[in-house]
Design a protein around this motif. Structure first.
Motif, PDB file in Angstrom:
ATOM      1  N   ARG A  67       0.840  -1.001   0.115  1.00 47.73           N
ATOM      2  CA  ARG A  67      -0.038   0.239   0.252  1.00 47.73           C
ATOM      3  C   ARG A  67       0.804   1.091  -0.080  1.00 47.73           C
ATOM      4  NH1 ARG A  67      -5.187  -2.140   0.303  1.00 47.73           N
ATOM      5  NH2 ARG A  67      -5.384  -4.248   1.400  1.00 47.73           N
ATOM      6  N   SER A  68       1.797   1.369   0.827  1.00 48.27           N
ATOM      7  CA  SER A  68       3.197   2.153   0.453  1.00 48.27           C
ATOM      8  C   SER A  68       3.467   2.607  -0.987  1.00 48.27           C
ATOM      9  CB  SER A  68       3.839   1.608   1.191  1.00 48.27           C
ATOM     10  OG  SER A  68       5.084   1.090   1.226  1.00 48.27           O
ATOM     11  N   GLY A  69       3.500   1.344  -1.678  1.00 43.60           N
ATOM     12  CA  GLY A  69       4.750   1.810  -2.894  1.00 43.60           C
ATOM     13  C   GLY A  69       5.277   1.072  -3.006  1.00 43.60           C
ATOM     14  N   ARG A  70       6.398   1.090  -1.646  1.00 41.13           N
ATOM     15  CA  ARG A  70       7.538  -0.036  -1.843  1.00 41.13           C
ATOM     16  C   ARG A  70       7.571  -1.013  -1.790  1.00 41.13           C
ATOM     17  NH1 ARG A  70      11.336   2.671   1.292  1.00 41.13           N
ATOM     18  NH2 ARG A  70      10.864   0.752   2.875  1.00 41.13           N
ATOM     19  N   VAL A  71       8.392  -2.101  -3.085  1.00 36.35           N
ATOM     20  CA  VAL A  71       7.955  -3.489  -3.384  1.00 36.35           C
ATOM     21  C   VAL A  71       9.184  -3.628  -1.924  1.00 36.35           C
ATOM     22  CG1 VAL A  71      10.567  -3.076  -4.252  1.00 36.35           C
ATOM     23  CG2 VAL A  71       9.094  -4.887  -4.439  1.00 36.35           C
ATOM     24  N   GLU A  72       9.895  -3.260  -1.391  1.00 37.46           N
ATOM     25  CA  GLU A  72      10.907  -3.351  -0.005  1.00 37.46           C
ATOM     26  C   GLU A  72       9.463  -3.659   1.311  1.00 37.46           C
ATOM     27  OE1 GLU A  72      10.632  -0.718  -1.184  1.00 37.46           O
ATOM     28  OE2 GLU A  72      13.492  -0.980  -1.959  1.00 37.46           O
ATOM     29  N   ASP A  73       8.305  -2.706   1.490  1.00 37.47           N
ATOM     30  CA  ASP A  73       7.218  -2.858   2.455  1.00 37.47           C
ATOM     31  C   ASP A  73       6.570  -4.497   2.296  1.00 37.47           C
ATOM     32  OD1 ASP A  73       7.910  -1.303   3.731  1.00 37.47           O
ATOM     33  OD2 ASP A  73       6.713   0.243   2.827  1.00 37.47           O
ATOM     34  N   ALA A  74       6.359  -4.889   0.628  1.00 38.36           N
ATOM     35  CA  ALA A  74       5.616  -5.952   0.009  1.00 38.36           C
ATOM     36  C   ALA A  74       7.061  -7.396   0.362  1.00 38.36           C
ATOM     37  CB  ALA A  74       6.025  -6.014  -0.983  1.00 38.36           C
ATOM     38  N   ALA A  75       8.054  -6.873   0.371  1.00 37.59           N
ATOM     39  CA  ALA A  75       9.142  -8.225   0.792  1.00 37.59           C
ATOM     40  C   ALA A  75       8.952  -8.548   1.849  1.00 37.59           C
ATOM     41  CB  ALA A  75      10.513  -7.722   0.225  1.00 37.59           C
ATOM     42  N   LEU A  76       9.056  -7.816   3.318  1.00 36.35           N
ATOM     43  CA  LEU A  76       8.483  -7.456   4.555  1.00 36.35           C
ATOM     44  C   LEU A  76       7.832  -8.255   5.376  1.00 36.35           C
ATOM     45  CD1 LEU A  76      10.426  -4.584   5.894  1.00 36.35           C
ATOM     46  CD2 LEU A  76      11.586  -6.549   5.992  1.00 36.35           C
ATOM     47  N   ALA A  77       6.601  -7.970   4.230  1.00 34.51           N
ATOM     48  CA  ALA A  77       5.167  -8.595   4.229  1.00 34.51           C
ATOM     49  C   ALA A  77       5.540  -9.894   4.704  1.00 34.51           C
ATOM     50  CB  ALA A  77       4.149  -7.543   3.767  1.00 34.51           C
ATOM     51  N   LEU A  78       6.002 -10.145   3.626  1.00 36.34           N
ATOM     52  CA  LEU A  78       6.112 -11.177   2.747  1.00 36.34           C
ATOM     53  C   LEU A  78       6.999 -11.974   3.443  1.00 36.34           C
ATOM     54  CD1 LEU A  78       4.751 -14.467   0.760  1.00 36.34           C
ATOM     55  CD2 LEU A  78       5.945 -13.236  -0.962  1.00 36.34           C
ATOM     56  N   GLU A  79       7.857 -11.938   3.689  1.00 38.14           N
ATOM     57  CA  GLU A  79       8.812 -12.867   4.417  1.00 38.14           C
ATOM     58  C   GLU A  79       7.989 -13.343   6.061  1.00 38.14           C
ATOM     59  OE1 GLU A  79      12.910 -10.774   5.554  1.00 38.14           O
ATOM     60  OE2 GLU A  79      12.797 -10.817   3.691  1.00 38.14           O
ATOM     61  N   ARG A  80       7.231 -12.911   6.664  1.00 43.49           N
ATOM     62  CA  ARG A  80       6.027 -12.875   7.692  1.00 43.49           C
ATOM     63  C   ARG A  80       5.512 -14.577   7.190  1.00 43.49           C
ATOM     64  NH1 ARG A  80       2.666  -8.178   8.592  1.00 43.49           N
ATOM     65  NH2 ARG A  80       1.528  -8.428   7.410  1.00 43.49           N
ATOM     66  N   LEU A  81       5.265 -14.410   6.155  1.00 45.99           N
ATOM     67  CA  LEU A  81       4.333 -16.447   6.009  1.00 45.99           C
ATOM     68  C   LEU A  81       5.755 -17.527   4.860  1.00 45.99           C
ATOM     69  CD1 LEU A  81       1.588 -14.667   4.625  1.00 45.99           C
ATOM     70  CD2 LEU A  81       2.214 -15.705   6.467  1.00 45.99           C
ATOM     71  N   VAL A  82       6.850 -16.935   4.893  1.00 45.63           N
ATOM     72  CA  VAL A  82       8.502 -17.792   4.460  1.00 45.63           C
ATOM     73  C   VAL A  82       9.584 -17.605   5.231  1.00 45.63           C
ATOM     74  CG1 VAL A  82       7.120 -17.238   2.518  1.00 45.63           C
ATOM     75  CG2 VAL A  82       8.676 -16.156   2.518  1.00 45.63           C
TER      76      VAL A  82
END
Lengths: 380, 120
Positions: A67-82
């Motif tokens: 939602r922030s537009g930053r791919v790093e935030d998507a990456a950190l979010a996905l790291e919660r599951l993998v």
């Protein structure tokens, strides 16, 4: 025959698969070709010698956009599951990952690509709905989770894959293993990764559904390219030592038991900068030091008889208690011998350990073998 | 006398001995065979007993004993080269010879026309 498949979903390539003589079966809710007129054996060998084209559109294609537009935030979010380093994945690169559960088991395996401003995820067909729900439930605070339902996925695998695809998109020749790029093929906006599930060099091509038939026909117009069904896809991946979710990995297998330590980068392990923080970390991380009770290994049957999934493994011809189990097995057309994978206690996982497999009530000698059974030819 | 079963076996009965194999249709369904497991010579089998096993790249399938009898010979050539079954299923790719307990029972099986209509 048609009635059996009447309730099955179709892919953008189902009609073409039937036209090409595909023998259609139900697989993960889709009507898919298990083989074409060439047959499993020749399709397998052709893929290793030249190139095979696979419709894998039944797999799930999902976009994660922060939602922030930053791919790093998507990456950190996905790291919660993998248990995988997603933040360290550079733009234009792809990596293998696993969704884990709180018991340390594996919910699915997947491919994750950094597409510059978002992540692109490919998941297994049978787990697709569950995976999308899982990501939506756990990542929606930071990400939009969008399944791409209007795209086909084509795998082009084998030593002739590069030349066949480069006819339409010369730039793919410059891609290395696990590179991901936007590529225009016959005016269609495609996402091409240099990866696959065969142990060969090759590509996976995400194509807009409306262009899927044209792109597939164009690739098949190359005499080096033959359509290949799910049967040979399975024997190719088995020879390459690659796991099939639901057979070789599932919620009862941890990443360490599954011999997938390589998929968990140091940064997510104990002592790493982003250690833990994924489901089951308290179970999984200690196993990197202590090992898991059992381990996935290659199994080479000594005779000609294929030994298939579900067959029990014993210490001797007469032992009554099974010590392990075959999780994938069949005949390897390239190695010209039966090949298998399975789980054994860690103490029996050394290469060369002799065991016995049950085959229709008979005990056949097998040996714990190094994986893969073939030498992969990825373009590093 | 050439007869067929709905499990896609053929049998050619001469003087009470049935030569048994699998049909062209069965082979088309199975694909390339990679392994054949044959019964022991001397074994006595009942109708519908699993007599042999064929393995393609993707799956194992049983071959059933079409009628009660005793195995008197097996085709070692297909053990060594299962592809013979693919190339000549109703000839050189035969599986075993069965001494029928009641040869007259063979007359109750399908003839070629009825079988071809079944798989048509």
């Amino acid at each position: 025959m048609r009635d059996e498949t009447a309730t099955l979903k179709q892919t953008p390539l189902t009609a073409l698969n039937i036209e090409l003589g595909g023998k259609m079966v139900g697989f993960a809710g889709y009507e898919m070709p298990v083989q074409f007129p060439l047959g499993v054996m020749k399709e397998h060998l052709h893929t290793r010698e030249k190139a095979g084209l696979f419709d894998v559109s039944h797999m799930g294609q999902v976009i994660l956009r922060a939602r922030s537009g930053r791919v790093e935030d998507a990456a950190l979010a996905l790291e919660r599951l993998v248990p995988v380093d997603i933040l360290g994945l550079k733009p234009g690169r792809q990596r293998y990952a696993l969704f884990t559960d709180p018991q340390g088991g594996i919910l699915d395996d997947l491919m994750v690509a950094n597409r510059g401003d978002h992540l692109f995820v490919v998941v297994n067909a049978a787990c697709k709905a569950q995976d999308v729900a899982h990501m939506t439930a756990h990542l929606s605070d930071l990400c939009e989770v969008t399944e791409l339902t209007d795209r086909a996925l084509i795998a082009l695998q084998g030593p002739a894959a590069e030349a066949a695809l480069a006819r339409f998109a010369p730039e793919v020749a410059g891609m290395a293993f696990m590179d991901v790029r936007d590529v225009t093929i016959l005016s269609a906006d495609c996402i091409v990764s240099r990866s696959g599930y065969s142990g060969e060099d090759g590509f996976e091509i995400s194509v807009p559904a409306r262009a899927a038939v044209a792109v597939t026909r164009a690739l098949l117009s190359d005499p080096a390219v033959e359509p290949v069904g799910l049967g040979a896809r399975d024997s190719l991946r088995l020879e390459a030592g690659l796991c099939l979710y639901g057979n070789d990995i599932d919620t009862t297998t941890t990443p360490v038991a599954a011999a997938l330590e390589w998929a968990v980068q140091k940064v997510r392990r104990s002592g790493g900068a982003r250690a833990g923080g994924f489901p089951g970390a308290d179970v999984i991380l200690p196993e990197f030091e202590q090992g898991a009770a059992r381990r996935r290994v290659g199994i080479a049957p000594e005779g000609r008889a294929p030994i298939r999934a579900g067959s029990a493994l014993y210490l001797s011809e007469t032992a009554t208690e099974a010590v392990g189990q075959i999780t994938s097995g069949g005949f390897g057309p390239t190695v010209e011998a039966p090949v298998a994978m399975g789980y054994v206690p860690r103490s029996l996982s050394e290469i060369g350990t002799r065991l016995f497999a049950d085959l229709r009530g008979k005990r056949l000698p097998v040996t714990v073998a190094d994986l893969p059974f073939i030498t992969p030819r990825y373009k590093r | 006398m050439l007869k067929f079963t709905d499990d896609h076996e053929w049998l050619n009965v001469v003087d009470g001995i049935a030569t048994v194999g699998i049909t062209h249709h069965a082979v088309e369904q199975l694909g390339d065979l990679v392994f054949v497991d044959l019964p022991e010579v001397g074994a006595t089998l009942a109708a519908a007993d699993a007599a042999a096993t064929v393995e393609s790249v993707k799956a194992a399938s049983d071959v059933y004993c079409p009628l009660e009898g005793e195995i008197v010979e097996v085709n070692d050539a297909i053990r060594n080269d299962p592809s013979i079954v693919n190339s000549d299923p109703q000839g050189a790719g035969w599986f075993f010879k069965l001494k029928l307990a009641t040869p007259a029972e063979a007359e109750g099986l399908m003839d070629e026309g009825a079988y071809l209509a079944l798989v048509g």
